[in-house]
Design an enzyme around this catalytic site. Structure first.
Site, PDB file in Angstrom:
ATOM      1  N   ASP A 129       0.865  -1.183   0.000  1.00  0.00           N
ATOM      2  CA  ASP A 129       0.000   0.000   0.000  1.00  0.00           C
ATOM      3  C   ASP A 129       0.899   1.230   0.000  1.00  0.00           C
ATOM      4  O   ASP A 129       1.275   1.748   1.052  1.00  0.00           O
ATOM      5  CB  ASP A 129      -0.913  -0.031   1.225  1.00  0.00           C
ATOM      6  CG  ASP A 129      -2.112   0.891   1.075  1.00  0.00           C
ATOM      7  OD1 ASP A 129      -2.124   1.700   0.127  1.00  0.00           O
ATOM      8  OD2 ASP A 129      -3.035   0.799   1.897  1.00  0.00           O
ATOM      9  N   VAL A 130       1.246   1.688  -1.213  1.00  0.00           N
ATOM     10  CA  VAL A 130       2.175   2.812  -1.355  1.00  0.00           C
ATOM     11  C   VAL A 130       1.497   4.059  -1.914  1.00  0.00           C
ATOM     12  O   VAL A 130       1.989   5.171  -1.738  1.00  0.00           O
ATOM     13  CB  VAL A 130       3.379   2.435  -2.233  1.00  0.00           C
ATOM     14  CG1 VAL A 130       4.233   1.379  -1.563  1.00  0.00           C
ATOM     15  CG2 VAL A 130       2.934   1.952  -3.615  1.00  0.00           C
ATOM     16  N   LYS A 131       0.403   3.894  -2.668  1.00  0.00           N
ATOM     17  CA  LYS A 131      -0.362   5.004  -3.259  1.00  0.00           C
ATOM     18  C   LYS A 131       0.539   6.025  -3.946  1.00  0.00           C
ATOM     19  O   LYS A 131       0.396   7.245  -3.764  1.00  0.00           O
ATOM     20  CB  LYS A 131      -1.246   5.676  -2.209  1.00  0.00           C
ATOM     21  CG  LYS A 131      -2.333   4.755  -1.651  1.00  0.00           C
ATOM     22  CD  LYS A 131      -3.287   5.510  -0.750  1.00  0.00           C
ATOM     23  CE  LYS A 131      -4.371   4.590  -0.192  1.00  0.00           C
ATOM     24  NZ  LYS A 131      -3.851   3.653   0.826  1.00  0.00           N
ATOM     25  N   ARG A 132       1.442   5.548  -4.790  1.00  0.00           N
ATOM     26  CA  ARG A 132       2.323   6.439  -5.517  1.00  0.00           C
ATOM     27  C   ARG A 132       1.555   7.176  -6.616  1.00  0.00           C
ATOM     28  O   ARG A 132       0.629   6.646  -7.219  1.00  0.00           O
ATOM     29  CB  ARG A 132       3.485   5.655  -6.136  1.00  0.00           C
ATOM     30  CG  ARG A 132       4.406   4.999  -5.107  1.00  0.00           C
ATOM     31  CD  ARG A 132       5.106   6.042  -4.256  1.00  0.00           C
ATOM     32  NE  ARG A 132       6.120   5.433  -3.413  1.00  0.00           N
ATOM     33  CZ  ARG A 132       6.085   5.389  -2.089  1.00  0.00           C
ATOM     34  NH1 ARG A 132       5.063   5.905  -1.450  1.00  0.00           N
ATOM     35  NH2 ARG A 132       7.059   4.840  -1.402  1.00  0.00           N
TER      36      ARG A 132
END
Length: 283
Positions: free
Chosen positions: A96-99
């Site tokens: 879960d990095v939401k780049r």
């Protein structure tokens, strides 16, 4: 040797273990319950213990990368160990990095996480798209080559996102609807007979109006946060998403399971109940 798509690997694990996705979120308040320090060592131990307790029961784990990045290279080293443990349990690691960015910068973000040559290779990542959905093209290409999955935030469960996501464009579609259409177009361009494409969507389980955008995401896996501590239940997912979308959904639970620890038996007990409820979504 051809790679196996994320959606295919998930389908097998969902049938064998459950579609439930367990979030690994070592937030300060959770580590306090575990009597662990909020440090690189604390987040490492928490992650490893969660996988040790549930690795034979769960098909997908979702480490929240922010809680590891918080401690610099030591935290990322801890995350690398947790991801390795997830994979050794024959489960999928969804970072879960939401780049979100454009051009070479987003390509570099993708290369950090996806593919055998990545800095910290995982099976799927989360993304933001409000730099324009066209910015995702290089990430989609890399994901396809690696057999990885992508989950793009379309409708989030936090109230602060509603104004932006429900804003109307000139064609009268909401921003979220237009993004959903673009994700479906990405999948249509890359599907070769499979029903589910590489580009999934994040849609909050707390949303009473989720059905409208889900109708536009018929070839996407759906990552559904908001179950448990945020108030939604598995029954809510079935009611709000409908039977078709529910069968493609990864219902995600983090704090409810994390707060059941540190006793492994208690973590398993809570998770087993949620696994059974998640199985029902596919019926």
């Amino acid at each position: 040797m051809p790679v196996t798509a994320f959606a295919d690997r998930f389908a097998k694990l969902a049938a064998a273990r459950s579609p439930l996705c367990v979030g690994i979120d070592p937030a300060p308040e959770t580590l306090k319950l575990w009597d662990l320090p909020y440090s690189a060592e604390g987040v490492r131990v928490f992650g490893l213990e969660m996988v040790e307790a549930l690795g034979d029961r769960i098909g997908v784990f979702k480490p929240q990368v922010a809680f590891y990045e918080r401690f610099g290279w030591r935290g990322l080293k801890a995350l690398e160990e947790v991801v390795s443990h997830i994979r050794s349990a024959d489960a999928l690691a969804l970072a879960d990095v939401k780049r979100m960015d454009i051009g070479h910068t987003l390509e570099a973000y993708a290369a950090a996480w996806l593919g055998d040559d990545a800095g910290l290779p995982v099976d799927a990542i989360t993304l933001g798209a409000y730099m324009g959905s066209g910015s995702l093209r290089p990430v989609v290409q890399r994901a396809i080559a690696a057999g990885a999955g992508l989950f793009v935030v379309v409708r989030s469960s936090n109230p602060d996102g509603i104004v932006l996501q429900n804003a109307r464009q000139e064609d009268d579609r909401t921003v979220a609807d237009a993004l959903a259409d673009d994700l479906t177009a990405f999948n249509a361009a890359h599907l070769t007979g499979e029903r589910i494409g590489p580009v999934g969507a994040v849609v909050g389980a707390t949303l009473d109006d989720a059905d409208a955008v889900l109708e536009r995401l018929g070839t996407s896996l759906i990552l559904a946060p908001g179950i448990g501590a945020q108030g939604a239940t598995m029954k809510d997912v079935r009611l709000r998403f409908g039977s078709a979308a529910s069968r493609r959904t990864l219902p995600t639970v983090s704090r409810q399971i994390g707060h059941a620890g540190p006793t492994r038996a208690r973590i398993r007990e809570v998770t087993d109940g949620l696994r059974d409820e998640a199985f029902a979504l596919r019926g």
